[in-house]
Enzyme design. Sequence first.
Site, PDB file in Angstrom:
ATOM      1  N   CYS A  66      40.422  32.879  39.696  1.00 26.23           N
ATOM      2  CA  CYS A  66      40.165  33.270  41.075  1.00 26.23           C
ATOM      3  C   CYS A  66      38.583  33.796  41.331  1.00 26.23           C
ATOM      4  O   CYS A  66      37.830  33.089  41.211  1.00 26.23           O
ATOM      5  CB  CYS A  66      41.360  33.911  41.620  1.00 26.23           C
ATOM      6  SG  CYS A  66      41.493  33.766  43.324  1.00 26.23           S
ATOM      7  N   HIS A 107      46.140  31.760  39.716  1.00 26.14           N
ATOM      8  CA  HIS A 107      46.400  33.007  38.964  1.00 26.14           C
ATOM      9  C   HIS A 107      47.582  32.570  37.728  1.00 26.14           C
ATOM     10  O   HIS A 107      48.572  32.853  38.047  1.00 26.14           O
ATOM     11  CB  HIS A 107      47.115  33.891  39.775  1.00 26.14           C
ATOM     12  CG  HIS A 107      46.210  34.513  40.733  1.00 26.14           C
ATOM     13  ND1 HIS A 107      45.166  35.661  40.490  1.00 26.14           N
ATOM     14  CD2 HIS A 107      45.482  34.059  42.026  1.00 26.14           C
ATOM     15  CE1 HIS A 107      44.256  35.989  41.441  1.00 26.14           C
ATOM     16  NE2 HIS A 107      44.612  34.960  42.397  1.00 26.14           N
ATOM     17  N   GLU A 130      48.259  34.606  35.349  1.00 23.55           N
ATOM     18  CA  GLU A 130      48.853  35.619  35.038  1.00 23.55           C
ATOM     19  C   GLU A 130      49.860  35.797  35.803  1.00 23.55           C
ATOM     20  O   GLU A 130      50.643  36.788  35.397  1.00 23.55           O
ATOM     21  CB  GLU A 130      47.699  36.878  35.014  1.00 23.55           C
ATOM     22  CG  GLU A 130      47.291  37.405  36.250  1.00 23.55           C
ATOM     23  CD  GLU A 130      46.332  36.370  37.052  1.00 23.55           C
ATOM     24  OE1 GLU A 130      45.953  35.219  36.667  1.00 23.55           O
ATOM     25  OE2 GLU A 130      46.018  36.880  38.159  1.00 23.55           O
TER      26      GLU A 130
HETATM   27  N1  GLN Z   1      38.650  34.961  47.888  1.00 27.64           N
HETATM   28  C1  GLN Z   1      38.622  36.301  47.012  1.00 27.64           C
HETATM   29  C2  GLN Z   1      37.056  36.171  46.996  1.00 27.64           C
HETATM   30  O1  GLN Z   1      36.084  35.490  47.575  1.00 27.64           O
HETATM   31  C3  GLN Z   1      39.181  35.521  45.663  1.00 27.64           C
HETATM   32  C4  GLN Z   1      40.724  35.889  45.817  1.00 27.64           C
HETATM   33  C5  GLN Z   1      41.265  35.978  44.577  1.00 27.64           C
HETATM   34  O2  GLN Z   1      40.896  36.372  43.698  1.00 27.64           O
HETATM   35  N2  GLN Z   1      42.751  36.149  44.749  1.00 27.64           N
HETATM   36  O3  GLN Z   1      36.700  37.217  46.123  1.00 27.64           O
END
Ligand code: GLN
Length: 203
Positions: free
Chosen positions: A88, A183, A185
């Site tokens: 992410c 994610h 995890e």
């Molecule tokens: N949209 C978030 C960002 O730009 C990331 C979201 C996440 O890691 N769950 O950092």
Amino acid sequence: MVFFMKIGVIAIQGAVSEHIDALKRALAERGVYAEVVAIKHKGIVPQCSGIVIPGGESTTLCRLLAREGIAEEIKDAAAKGVPILGTCAGLIVLAKEGDEQVQKTSQELLGIMNIKVNRNAFGRQRDSFEAELEVEVLDSPFPGVFIRAPGIVSCGPEVRVLSKLDDQIIAAEQRNVLVLAFHPELTDDLRFHQYFLDKVINC
Ligand code: GLN
């Protein structure tokens, strides 16, 4: 117990303990001994055989990684072939190029992976959702948990696309670097952590 290797989870901000737990469970499943450490300061990355950059807020992550001097250490480790998993926000941090939103906030991306990211590819329409993902390296669908997730809009020829959702690439690898827009995890499915451990063990 004598540990023969160390795996570090960047613990500056974001979903840290879940990754530590998942790595410990994945290691136990295959009977491999390794120390899993939280990285908050400079000096630990160079000791690690694998590094995880978790989800969180990529602007904060980028800023703190640079301030703490960890960003340079991660770049050096990546260049030496140390396996790195970014999930992410971690995917955004590892990217070479960002969309206008990234450029507007002057995020200092690490530039390790030859991908262009769309920071909130799914976030605007649907803040969080789950989807069953077809993944190139897995033999059955993976339960993807997406939270304000990014997407990869384009990538260089050295990048292998592992999964797509709608028109976005959401899992990819470039040699030792693996990035996931979701994610793993936050699920009980350890297959991506195992896949990452394969890279660490065979490195
Ligand atoms: N949209 C978030 C960002 O730009 C990331 C979201 C996440 O890691 N769950 O950092």
